[in-house]
Design a protein around this motif. Structure first.
Motif, PDB file in Angstrom:
ATOM      1  N   ILE A 515     -28.734 -15.533 -21.531  1.00 34.47           N
ATOM      2  CA  ILE A 515     -29.996 -16.052 -20.995  1.00 34.47           C
ATOM      3  C   ILE A 515     -31.153 -15.357 -21.719  1.00 34.47           C
ATOM      4  O   ILE A 515     -31.253 -14.119 -21.701  1.00 34.47           O
ATOM      5  CB  ILE A 515     -30.094 -15.808 -19.479  1.00 34.47           C
ATOM      6  CG1 ILE A 515     -28.908 -16.463 -18.759  1.00 34.47           C
ATOM      7  CG2 ILE A 515     -31.403 -16.340 -18.930  1.00 34.47           C
ATOM      8  CD1 ILE A 515     -28.851 -16.143 -17.269  1.00 34.47           C
ATOM      9  N   LEU A 516     -31.997 -16.125 -22.340  1.00 34.61           N
ATOM     10  CA  LEU A 516     -33.141 -15.550 -23.040  1.00 34.61           C
ATOM     11  C   LEU A 516     -34.229 -15.160 -22.041  1.00 34.61           C
ATOM     12  O   LEU A 516     -34.300 -15.707 -20.932  1.00 34.61           O
ATOM     13  CB  LEU A 516     -33.684 -16.542 -24.071  1.00 34.61           C
ATOM     14  CG  LEU A 516     -32.658 -17.109 -25.073  1.00 34.61           C
ATOM     15  CD1 LEU A 516     -33.362 -18.012 -26.086  1.00 34.61           C
ATOM     16  CD2 LEU A 516     -31.920 -15.977 -25.787  1.00 34.61           C
ATOM     17  N   SER A 517     -35.061 -14.219 -22.439  1.00 38.02           N
ATOM     18  CA  SER A 517     -36.167 -13.714 -21.594  1.00 38.02           C
ATOM     19  C   SER A 517     -35.646 -13.204 -20.257  1.00 38.02           C
ATOM     20  O   SER A 517     -36.285 -13.363 -19.210  1.00 38.02           O
ATOM     21  CB  SER A 517     -37.222 -14.813 -21.368  1.00 38.02           C
ATOM     22  OG  SER A 517     -37.720 -15.317 -22.581  1.00 38.02           O
ATOM     23  N   THR A 522     -35.830 -10.742 -14.590  1.00 42.40           N
ATOM     24  CA  THR A 522     -35.434  -9.652 -13.698  1.00 42.40           C
ATOM     25  C   THR A 522     -36.649  -8.964 -13.095  1.00 42.40           C
ATOM     26  O   THR A 522     -36.674  -8.633 -11.905  1.00 42.40           O
ATOM     27  CB  THR A 522     -34.578  -8.627 -14.472  1.00 42.40           C
ATOM     28  OG1 THR A 522     -33.472  -9.298 -15.070  1.00 42.40           O
ATOM     29  CG2 THR A 522     -34.085  -7.529 -13.549  1.00 42.40           C
ATOM     30  N   GLU A 523     -37.661  -8.744 -13.918  1.00 42.95           N
ATOM     31  CA  GLU A 523     -38.854  -8.057 -13.445  1.00 42.95           C
ATOM     32  C   GLU A 523     -39.638  -8.899 -12.438  1.00 42.95           C
ATOM     33  O   GLU A 523     -40.097  -8.385 -11.411  1.00 42.95           O
ATOM     34  CB  GLU A 523     -39.738  -7.711 -14.638  1.00 42.95           C
ATOM     35  CG  GLU A 523     -41.057  -7.046 -14.255  1.00 42.95           C
ATOM     36  CD  GLU A 523     -41.969  -6.835 -15.441  1.00 42.95           C
ATOM     37  OE1 GLU A 523     -43.122  -6.398 -15.241  1.00 42.95           O
ATOM     38  OE2 GLU A 523     -41.536  -7.124 -16.585  1.00 42.95           O
ATOM     39  N   LYS A 524     -39.773 -10.194 -12.697  1.00 36.31           N
ATOM     40  CA  LYS A 524     -40.618 -11.038 -11.857  1.00 36.31           C
ATOM     41  C   LYS A 524     -39.898 -11.553 -10.614  1.00 36.31           C
ATOM     42  O   LYS A 524     -40.483 -11.633  -9.534  1.00 36.31           O
ATOM     43  CB  LYS A 524     -41.140 -12.220 -12.675  1.00 36.31           C
ATOM     44  CG  LYS A 524     -41.974 -11.824 -13.891  1.00 36.31           C
ATOM     45  CD  LYS A 524     -43.225 -11.058 -13.468  1.00 36.31           C
ATOM     46  CE  LYS A 524     -44.084 -10.704 -14.677  1.00 36.31           C
ATOM     47  NZ  LYS A 524     -45.306  -9.953 -14.268  1.00 36.31           N
ATOM     48  N   LEU A 525     -38.626 -11.902 -10.754  1.00 38.87           N
ATOM     49  CA  LEU A 525     -37.913 -12.488  -9.615  1.00 38.87           C
ATOM     50  C   LEU A 525     -37.398 -11.448  -8.634  1.00 38.87           C
ATOM     51  O   LEU A 525     -37.108 -11.766  -7.471  1.00 38.87           O
ATOM     52  CB  LEU A 525     -36.739 -13.345 -10.115  1.00 38.87           C
ATOM     53  CG  LEU A 525     -37.124 -14.585 -10.932  1.00 38.87           C
ATOM     54  CD1 LEU A 525     -35.875 -15.327 -11.371  1.00 38.87           C
ATOM     55  CD2 LEU A 525     -38.033 -15.508 -10.125  1.00 38.87           C
ATOM     56  N   PHE A 532     -30.963 -16.791  -9.153  1.00 37.63           N
ATOM     57  CA  PHE A 532     -31.257 -17.394 -10.450  1.00 37.63           C
ATOM     58  C   PHE A 532     -30.053 -17.309 -11.389  1.00 37.63           C
ATOM     59  O   PHE A 532     -29.633 -18.310 -11.994  1.00 37.63           O
ATOM     60  CB  PHE A 532     -32.470 -16.689 -11.061  1.00 37.63           C
ATOM     61  CG  PHE A 532     -32.804 -17.125 -12.451  1.00 37.63           C
ATOM     62  CD1 PHE A 532     -33.466 -18.325 -12.680  1.00 37.63           C
ATOM     63  CD2 PHE A 532     -32.458 -16.347 -13.537  1.00 37.63           C
ATOM     64  CE1 PHE A 532     -33.773 -18.729 -13.967  1.00 37.63           C
ATOM     65  CE2 PHE A 532     -32.761 -16.740 -14.827  1.00 37.63           C
ATOM     66  CZ  PHE A 532     -33.420 -17.935 -15.032  1.00 37.63           C
ATOM     67  N   VAL A 533     -29.482 -16.111 -11.501  1.00 40.23           N
ATOM     68  CA  VAL A 533     -28.340 -15.914 -12.401  1.00 40.23           C
ATOM     69  C   VAL A 533     -27.143 -16.734 -11.945  1.00 40.23           C
ATOM     70  O   VAL A 533     -26.437 -17.357 -12.759  1.00 40.23           O
ATOM     71  CB  VAL A 533     -27.985 -14.416 -12.489  1.00 40.23           C
ATOM     72  CG1 VAL A 533     -26.672 -14.211 -13.239  1.00 40.23           C
ATOM     73  CG2 VAL A 533     -29.101 -13.651 -13.171  1.00 40.23           C
ATOM     74  N   ASN A 534     -26.884 -16.761 -10.657  1.00 37.15           N
ATOM     75  CA  ASN A 534     -25.727 -17.511 -10.154  1.00 37.15           C
ATOM     76  C   ASN A 534     -25.904 -19.012 -10.336  1.00 37.15           C
ATOM     77  O   ASN A 534     -24.917 -19.744 -10.486  1.00 37.15           O
ATOM     78  CB  ASN A 534     -25.480 -17.185  -8.685  1.00 37.15           C
ATOM     79  CG  ASN A 534     -24.951 -15.781  -8.485  1.00 37.15           C
ATOM     80  OD1 ASN A 534     -24.336 -15.207  -9.391  1.00 37.15           O
ATOM     81  ND2 ASN A 534     -25.179 -15.213  -7.316  1.00 37.15           N
ATOM     82  N   SER A 535     -27.149 -19.483 -10.321  1.00 43.67           N
ATOM     83  CA  SER A 535     -27.386 -20.894 -10.601  1.00 43.67           C
ATOM     84  C   SER A 535     -27.014 -21.227 -12.044  1.00 43.67           C
ATOM     85  O   SER A 535     -26.413 -22.271 -12.327  1.00 43.67           O
ATOM     86  CB  SER A 535     -28.852 -21.248 -10.336  1.00 43.67           C
ATOM     87  OG  SER A 535     -29.195 -21.025  -8.985  1.00 43.67           O
ATOM     88  N   PRO A 650     -44.933 -19.561 -10.433  1.00 43.96           N
ATOM     89  CA  PRO A 650     -46.044 -18.750 -10.967  1.00 43.96           C
ATOM     90  C   PRO A 650     -45.614 -17.348 -11.385  1.00 43.96           C
ATOM     91  O   PRO A 650     -46.262 -16.741 -12.239  1.00 43.96           O
ATOM     92  CB  PRO A 650     -47.036 -18.717  -9.801  1.00 43.96           C
ATOM     93  CG  PRO A 650     -46.229 -19.035  -8.581  1.00 43.96           C
ATOM     94  CD  PRO A 650     -45.150 -19.966  -9.028  1.00 43.96           C
ATOM     95  N   ARG A 651     -44.548 -16.865 -10.787  1.00 45.40           N
ATOM     96  CA  ARG A 651     -44.091 -15.530 -11.176  1.00 45.40           C
ATOM     97  C   ARG A 651     -43.604 -15.509 -12.617  1.00 45.40           C
ATOM     98  O   ARG A 651     -43.721 -14.486 -13.315  1.00 45.40           O
ATOM     99  CB  ARG A 651     -42.970 -15.075 -10.242  1.00 45.40           C
ATOM    100  CG  ARG A 651     -43.410 -14.871  -8.801  1.00 45.40           C
ATOM    101  CD  ARG A 651     -42.198 -14.616  -7.902  1.00 45.40           C
ATOM    102  NE  ARG A 651     -41.303 -15.778  -7.862  1.00 45.40           N
ATOM    103  CZ  ARG A 651     -40.164 -15.824  -7.185  1.00 45.40           C
ATOM    104  NH1 ARG A 651     -39.759 -14.750  -6.508  1.00 45.40           N
ATOM    105  NH2 ARG A 651     -39.416 -16.917  -7.192  1.00 45.40           N
ATOM    106  N   LEU A 652     -43.008 -16.603 -13.077  1.00 40.43           N
ATOM    107  CA  LEU A 652     -42.466 -16.657 -14.435  1.00 40.43           C
ATOM    108  C   LEU A 652     -43.445 -17.280 -15.426  1.00 40.43           C
ATOM    109  O   LEU A 652     -43.399 -16.969 -16.618  1.00 40.43           O
ATOM    110  CB  LEU A 652     -41.157 -17.466 -14.434  1.00 40.43           C
ATOM    111  CG  LEU A 652     -40.015 -16.900 -13.570  1.00 40.43           C
ATOM    112  CD1 LEU A 652     -38.828 -17.849 -13.571  1.00 40.43           C
ATOM    113  CD2 LEU A 652     -39.592 -15.531 -14.078  1.00 40.43           C
ATOM    114  N   CYS A 653     -44.303 -18.142 -14.930  1.00 46.66           N
ATOM    115  CA  CYS A 653     -45.241 -18.806 -15.848  1.00 46.66           C
ATOM    116  C   CYS A 653     -46.314 -17.852 -16.351  1.00 46.66           C
ATOM    117  O   CYS A 653     -46.655 -17.830 -17.545  1.00 46.66           O
ATOM    118  CB  CYS A 653     -45.893 -19.997 -15.147  1.00 46.66           C
ATOM    119  SG  CYS A 653     -44.736 -21.321 -14.729  1.00 46.66           S
TER     120      CYS A 653
END
Length: 870
Positions: A515-517, A522-525, A532-535, A650-653
């Motif tokens: 998974i890139l970025s 990890t920092e934002k979520l 997210f990872v399990n999805s 918004p956390r990732l954008c």
């Protein structure tokens, strides 16, 4: 010398290490007061102290009983006493009491009858469930024990005088049938006693209750001693008692116990009722009494022959009547008669059938001689008991057949119950273990195995099924040998656990994706990163598994996927003479005409005996499916609604107005690896160790440098079908760290910034969408590369014109004509302006490399460059 001393504090924090750990039982440390108590108890453990303490306890209990004891009786104890009275009361009345006491005992019999009837009514009301209707009653009513209790209560009716009189059961049969009725009454009374013995079941039940109480009392005494000795606190004891009270007998134990009790009760009642009927006893010894009477007549007759002859005729006639009375006709009963002294004719006789009879069937009765007037008077009569012996033998045959029938029936019933409730579930569990040990990777359908109902054995069976499934999921294909060797039970199995089995060389297709970025995610979520990872993992695992692969490692942001080909022994027939470097069987030159294995590569790189994967039938299909599996993952991460929701998070954008786009890198390579366990007995991972696994990881890491989603090595590319190869493009020739062998690398063009339509099953299809996709993967053929909408939509920007332009620029670059290569690659980059990165990643990577060399081909250029990434 003065011995060192130390003041002992009552504070546990100041105790020595030895004192804190004294008799430490693994649960908690003892306090000083508890240690002192223990010392006192140790001093009291001597034999004299034991005796003294026992006498003190007995004296204390006797004193308490005299001053405070109250006699309490429970309902169960009271009904036990009533049951015992009903069982033995009538016999005890006859043996121990005078006739004047019959009225009092009859009153207690009536009272017992009323209590039993009342008990049945209360049981039916309190221990039955009528909610499902009268024909679906659950509980006591109309159960086995209900009918047994009803039979026992009805057997008491003749013993209850007032009820028997009201029903006309007293003396009516006696008056109408005479002596035979009296005998029938005896038989009926005997049968009623036998039926009444069904109440013995209550004694068994009440004995179980009493035993349980005794055990609970003893348990409380033991727990009290543990509290006093300091092993447990009062709160711990209370918690333990609450758990114990919540525990109930297992369902399978209760069912098996109930079934065995029923079988035993029925068998005992049948034996008690039928065995007397099948047991033959000869009539009363009338022949002995008649012979003795004839003897007296012989003495008193003297010389009167007429009187003696009449007596003898009457004797012979009586013997004939005895035989006719028991139903034997034809065979003479009296076969010989000798009257002494002989003085009259036709008195003594011997039947002609006597020599033909068995000695065992003859009974001779001889009276003791009596002397009178100088003569000895006696009588000797011989009787034929053949008919009685035949009747007795016939009864014995019937009895033996009945006993054998009961033995076979009970044995079959008990064996069937044990088989159904215990043995069959255990056999199913062993079958599950054997199946998993034989083939740990097979996804077995255990639903086909017979079920055992809602019992604990079924729960254990389900647990074993889940455990085996967890083992398969946890260890994966690399851990199949670990599972098989440790779960094998044939031949006695092995009690020790040994996951550290030796590794073995296997051949496989290795895929690595990342998974890139991921650091940003990890920092934002934060704590949502697992969701997210399990999805992502769900999509990767589903697609790879659907297309013939398995997941070996989940590394958080990365996944190692494996398409296993086989171990070295299984592929021994495909050995050949091949080079270590990846090359076509037709020669060492690439398709572009460049010699990637020229004179600087030493000849010792040729290794004899290696597996030639290209000779393995069907491997082109497996390789195609591996590539399709990764391409389907790329499509699904851009189609899944749960992942698409993160694009506008918004956390990732952050400050990116275009949103967050999930991207992954993929690398594919083919080769060998050592399959086995890595770790220790504390933690084991089943995985693959090999430079070929690392090569797949290098390809994935290089996707960032080349700006593509997937990179594949030449070793993997050669295994693809021609149709798949035609839709891939070579992007460079590189050398990796630790190897001087140039290696072409390829990609499959993917345009991800587009909308992929949601999938759904056909309107009139009976299959679910997952089943349809699985069937498509199972029925793969090369036409997928041109007919599958997802694959064609992914490479929509890779037109034929673009491929020709890039190929011409790549050939000029590899051939050292960099000025021409620059022109073509810049043109190819512009043709991909609509791509995810606004151009063509491989063209930009090569242009960047040439620019770092001032666009001048180095004199030492040999048509390849080192891969700067891992």
């Amino acid at each position: 010398m003065v011995s060192p001393t130390r003041t002992v504090s009552a504070d546990p924090g100041l105790l020595s290490h030895e004192e804190l750990l004294a008799n430490y039982d693994g649960r908690r440390r003892r306090t000083l007061e508890e240690l002192i108590t223990k010392e006192k108890l140790n001093r009291l453990n001597s034999p004299k102290a034991h005796v003294s303490q026992w006498l003190k306890r007995v004296r204390k209990r006797v004193r308490w009983f005299i001053d405070h004891a109250r006699i309490k009786i429970s309902y169960g104890d009271f009904m036990m006493a009533v049951t015992i009275f009903v069982l033995f009361g009538d016999d005890v009345r006859i043996l121990c009491f005078p006739p004047s006491a019959d009225g009092v005992l009859a009153f207690f019999v009536s009272l017992s009858f009323i209590l039993f009837v009342l008990e049945m009514i209360l049981y039916c009301w309190a221990k039955s469930d009528f909610s499902n209707g009268i024909f679906r009653i659950k509980g006591y009513a109309f159960s086995f024990f209900f009918w047994l209790d009803l039979l026992a209560v009805l057997s008491m009716v003749p013993d209850v005088d007032w009820l028997a009189s009201a029903l006309g059961l007293q003396n009516s049969l006696m008056d109408s049938l005479g002596t035979k009725a009296g005998k029938a009454g005896k038989i009926g009374a005997k049968s009623s006693r036998v039926i009444r013995m069904a109440r013995l079941v209550r004694l068994v039940k009440l004995y179980k209750v009493t035993s349980q109480r005794s055990r609970e009392k003893q348990q409380l005494e033991d727990l009290k001693q543990l509290v006093e000795s300091g092993h447990f606190s009062h709160d711990e004891i209370q918690e333990y008692l609450e758990k114990s009270s919540a525990q109930k007998q297992s369902k399978v134990g209760a069912e098996l116990s109930d079934i065995i009790t029923r079988r035993v009760i029925i068998a005992v009642l049948l034996m008690l009722c039928i065995v007397p009927l099948l047991t033959y006893s000869s009539p009363v010894d009338d022949e002995l009494e008649a012979t003795l009477f004839l003897h007296e007549t012989n003495i008193h007759a003297g010389a009167n022959c007429d009187y003696l002859e009449r007596s003898v005729d009457q004797f012979r006639s009586l013997m004939g009547q005895l035989v006719e009375g028991v139903g034997f006709d034809g065979d003479p009963f009296l076969v010989s008669l000798q009257v002494y002294p002989p003085r009259c004719e036709s008195i003594n006789f011997v039947d002609e059938t006597l020599p033909e009879l068995r000695n065992a069937s003859l009974r001779t009765i001889s009276t003791d001689p009596v002397s009178q007037d100088g003569l000895d008077y006696s009588v000797s009569a011989t009787f034929n008991l053949t008919s009685y012996m035949e009747r007795e033998s016939l009864s014995s045959v019937y009895l033996m057949i009945f006993v054998l029938f009961m033995l076979v029936l009970l044995s079959t019933q008990f064996t069937g119950d044990a088989q159904r409730l215990v043995l069959a579930p255990i056999e199913n569990m062993m079958e599950i273990v054997n199946m998993v040990a034989a083939d740990p990777l097979e996804d077995f359908d255990f639903k086909s195995l017979p079920r055992t109902g809602d019992y604990e054995t079924h729960v254990v069976q389900l647990a074993i099924e889940k455990i085996t499934a967890l083992l398969r999921i946890g260890f994966g294909v690399a851990g199949a040998e670990i599972i098989s060797s440790n779960m094998a039970v044939e031949g006695g199995g092995n009690a020790s656990l040994n996951p550290m089995i030796p590794g073995r060389r296997v051949y496989a297709l290795f895929g690595f994706c990342d998974i890139l970025s991921f650091d940003l995610c990890t920092e934002k979520l934060e704590d949502e990163i697992m969701t997210f990872v399990n999805s992502v993992a769900r999509i990767v695992h589903d697609e790879v598994t659907r297309w013939g692969g398995t997941c070996n490692k989940n590394l958080g942001n990365a996944f190692l996927m494996v398409w296993r080909i086989g171990d070295e022994a299984a592929l021994a027939d495909y050995r050949g003479v091949t080079r270590r470097a990846s090359e076509r069987s037709t020669g060492s030159n690439g398709s572009d005409g460049h010699d990637y294995h020229n004179h600087h590569v030493p000849r010792k790189v040729i290794k004899r005996g290696s597996i030639d994967l290209r000779r393995i039938p069907g491997l082109d299909i497996l390789s195609d499916k591996a590539l399709v599996g990764f391409l389907k993952v790329i499509v699904e991460i851009n189609r899944d609604l749960q992942l698409l929701a993160y694009r506008n998070d918004p956390r990732l954008c952050g400050d990116n107005d275009d949103g967050f786009f999930l991207r992954m890198g993929f690398g594919l390579h083919a080769g060998w690896a050592i399959e086995g366990a890595v770790g220790s007995l504390q933690k084991v991972d089943a995985t693959y160790l090999s430079p070929h696994v690392n090569m797949a990881a290098r390809m994935e890491a290089a996707t960032r440098q080349f700006g593509v989603a997937i990179l594949i090595t030449r070793s993997f590319f050669k295994l693809l079908s021609e149709s798949a190869q035609n839709h891939c493009r070579k992007v460079d020739v590189v050398t990796v760290k630790g190897s001087n062998v140039p290696m072409p690398i390829y990609t499959y063009d993917t345009f991800q910034n587009q909308v992929f339509p949601q999938l759904r099953a056909p309107k009139y299809s009976n299959l679910a969408l997952e089943d349809i996709l699985s069937r498509q993967a199972e029925n793969y053929d090369a036409s997928v590369w041109t007919s599958d909408p997802d694959l064609t939509q992914l490479r929509c920007l890779a037109t034929n014109q673009f491929k020709k332009t890039f190929e011409k620029g790549l050939n000029d670059y590899l051939g050292g004509r960099w000025e021409f290569a620059r022109e073509q690659l810049e043109k190819a980059d512009k043709m991909m302006a609509s791509n995810d990165i606004g151009g063509d990643g491989p063209s930009r990577a090569i242009l960047k490399y040439m620019s770092e060399n001032d666009w001048v081909c180095p004199p030492s250029w040999q048509g390849h460059r080192p891969l700067t990434s891992k």
